[in-house]
Design an enzyme around this catalytic site. Structure first.
Site, mmCIF file in Angstrom:
data_model
loop_
_atom_site.group_PDB
_atom_site.id
_atom_site.type_symbol
_atom_site.label_atom_id
_atom_site.label_comp_id
_atom_site.label_asym_id
_atom_site.label_seq_id
_atom_site.Cartn_x
_atom_site.Cartn_y
_atom_site.Cartn_z
ATOM 1 N N GLU A 186 35.308 55.484 43.388
ATOM 2 C CA GLU A 186 35.069 54.062 43.160
ATOM 3 C C GLU A 186 34.412 53.928 41.796
ATOM 4 O O GLU A 186 33.228 54.217 41.642
ATOM 5 C CB GLU A 186 34.188 53.482 44.270
ATOM 6 C CG GLU A 186 34.815 53.523 45.658
ATOM 7 C CD GLU A 186 36.015 52.606 45.790
ATOM 8 O OE1 GLU A 186 36.192 51.708 44.926
ATOM 9 O OE2 GLU A 186 36.791 52.777 46.748
ATOM 10 N N CYS A 235 29.713 46.661 39.479
ATOM 11 C CA CYS A 235 30.971 47.253 39.006
ATOM 12 C C CYS A 235 32.112 46.240 38.963
ATOM 13 O O CYS A 235 33.056 46.407 38.195
ATOM 14 C CB CYS A 235 31.358 48.451 39.866
ATOM 15 S SG CYS A 235 31.607 48.066 41.615
#
Length: 453
Positions: free
Chosen positions: A207, A241
């Protein structure tokens, strides 16, 4: 380290983690753990990152509880073998898929949401029937300490363990004979994790991140777009993110959008955001200095001030930025929002598709043909139309990147699927036999051509 991995592997091999009853009990235990340690968690997040109680609870603890509730609701169904159809050549067989745990797994967590991103993958690992080693980020040491203490209080090390340390510790963990690695963090470190895992052919989920654009077209609801962009960008001081990394704005609405963004920055954080004790700080001096250097580029429309003692950077909007500027070379990961202007959507599509595929993309505009054009023309991990961040809160939507923004996905059912191997089984009948498949069968070729050709 080797002793811990061996301990977990042996305990897993004894079959302790595989029953539905055990997995359900552990999920309930994790929920109880979060309740018990709520106050230490909130204090640690405040100390390490300056997070307010509201932001810390909603983005970290509440998120995890929602994930646990979703897993508890659906786990029995997810675990059940899945029956599948069979072709005529398989007449008499039963065919199904078993959801098999990988075994001993490693979760490497980042610092920006240090509770959520350490434990959300663990929920999937527990549901999948695995043992887990958690490596928290050393950049949020107080949170890391709390994670270790609460896990040790509620779970035995042969099932779930926490290993603290720096990058050398991570390297040592990756050298172990693990069955699965789940990493959340930067693209650069993700490459190293994948390289290390490849030596043992250990499967990974990565991720990562990237420069996620927010595109605001001329038919967007300007006020609402500004409100949702400010929320998505400056939550956690931009250290998210999937935060909008930069804005692509149609030239006709640029001035109005900037004015609305300024209004909501002041409404959410005050006109003196650096004095707002609920405004999140930058995690450390290195990241603060990196972000501060960006402020020398372009023209600052909103914000731009810093507090080097408290490691805070004001919510900042920048104009007169080009793709050659350093602020556009890598993920910003902070409260700085560059604006680029366009005339036609095709310009945006052409520019974005030449970049590495982003983790998220946000489009603001009412025309459904334009919405479809953006979502079908550009590749990205996931995103929203007329919003930011909100897709991550739906457990029925897998969350993950593509290309440089990541490999694999999780959340909800996708978490369970990430931490299980789908093992295919054909159960053949013994009441009769299909002779056409054997050498020497006179009708074999004719049957094959008819059934499979």
């Amino acid at each position: 380290m080797n002793t811990l991995v061996k301990l977990q592997k042996e305990w897993y091999s004894d079959g302790h983690t595989k029953s539905y009853e055990f997995r359900k009990e552990q999920l309930l235990t994790m929920k109880k753990m979060l309740d018990t340690f709520e106050e230490p968690i909130l204090k640690a997040l405040k100390f390490d990152l300056g997070k307010s109680e509201y932001e810390a609870y909603t983005s970290e603890i509440a998120f995890l509880k929602s994930e646990i509730n979703d897993h508890l609701k659906h786990l029995k169904t997810w675990m059940a073998p899945t029956k599948v159809k069979a072709p005529l050549t398989h007449t008499g067989t039963k065919n199904y898929i078993i959801k098999e745990p990988y075994g001993t797994t490693l979760v490497i967590a980042p610092w920006n949401y240090p509770i959520q991103l350490a434990l959300a993958p663990v929920i999937g690992a527990i549901a999948g029937g695995n043992t887990v080693i958690i490596k928290p980020s050393e950049l949020t040491p107080t949170v890391s300490w709390v994670i270790k203490r609460m896990v040790e209080q509620y779970f035995p090390a042969h099932y779930i363990a926490v290993v603290e340390g720096d990058k050398e510790t991570t390297q040592e963990l990756l050298d172990q004979p693990l069955d699965y690695v789940f990493f959340t963090g930067s693209v650069a470190v993700g490459r190293k994790v994948m390289e290390q895992a490849s030596k043992r052919l250990t499967p990974v989920t990565l991720e990562l991140g990237g420069k996620s654009p927010a595109i605001v077209h001329h038919d967007a609801s300007i006020d609402l777009a500004a409100k949702r962009i400010v929320w998505g960008k400056f939550t956690n001081a931009g250290q998210t993110c999937i935060a909008p990394d930069y804005l692509y704005v149609h030239h006709e609405i640029k001035a109005d959008l900037v004015a609305a963004i300024k209004k909501y920055i002041h409404e959410f954080y005050g006109e003196e955001s650096l004095l707002n004790e609920d405004y999140v700080k930058i995690v450390n001096r290195q990241h603060f200095d990196r972000l501060s250097a960006y402020l020398d580029e372009g023209e600052i429309l909103i914000g731009g001030r810093i507090d080097s003692n408290k490691l805070r950077v004001e919510p900042t909007v920048m104009d007169q930025i080009t793709w050659e500027d350093s602020v556009m070379q890598e993920e910003i990961f902070g409260p700085i929002l560059p604006i680029l202007t366009y005339d036609e959507l095709d310009e945006v599509i052409d520019r974005v598709e030449k970049r590495p595929k982003p983790l998220a993309l946000y489009y603001f505009g009412e025309n459904e043909d334009d919405q479809k054009k953006i979502t079908e023309s550009l590749s990205f991990g996931g995103g929203c139309i007329n919003d930011t961040l909100y897709h991550i809160l739906n457990p029925h939507l897998p969350f993950g990147g593509v290309g440089e923004s990541g490999i694999g996905s999780y959340h909800g059912k996708a978490s369970f699927q990430t931490f299980t191997h789908e093992k295919s089984i054909t159960k053949q009948t013994t009441k009769f036999d299909q002779n056409f498949r054997y050498p020497g069968s006179k009708l074999g070729l004719k049957v094959i051509k008819k059934v499979m050709g």
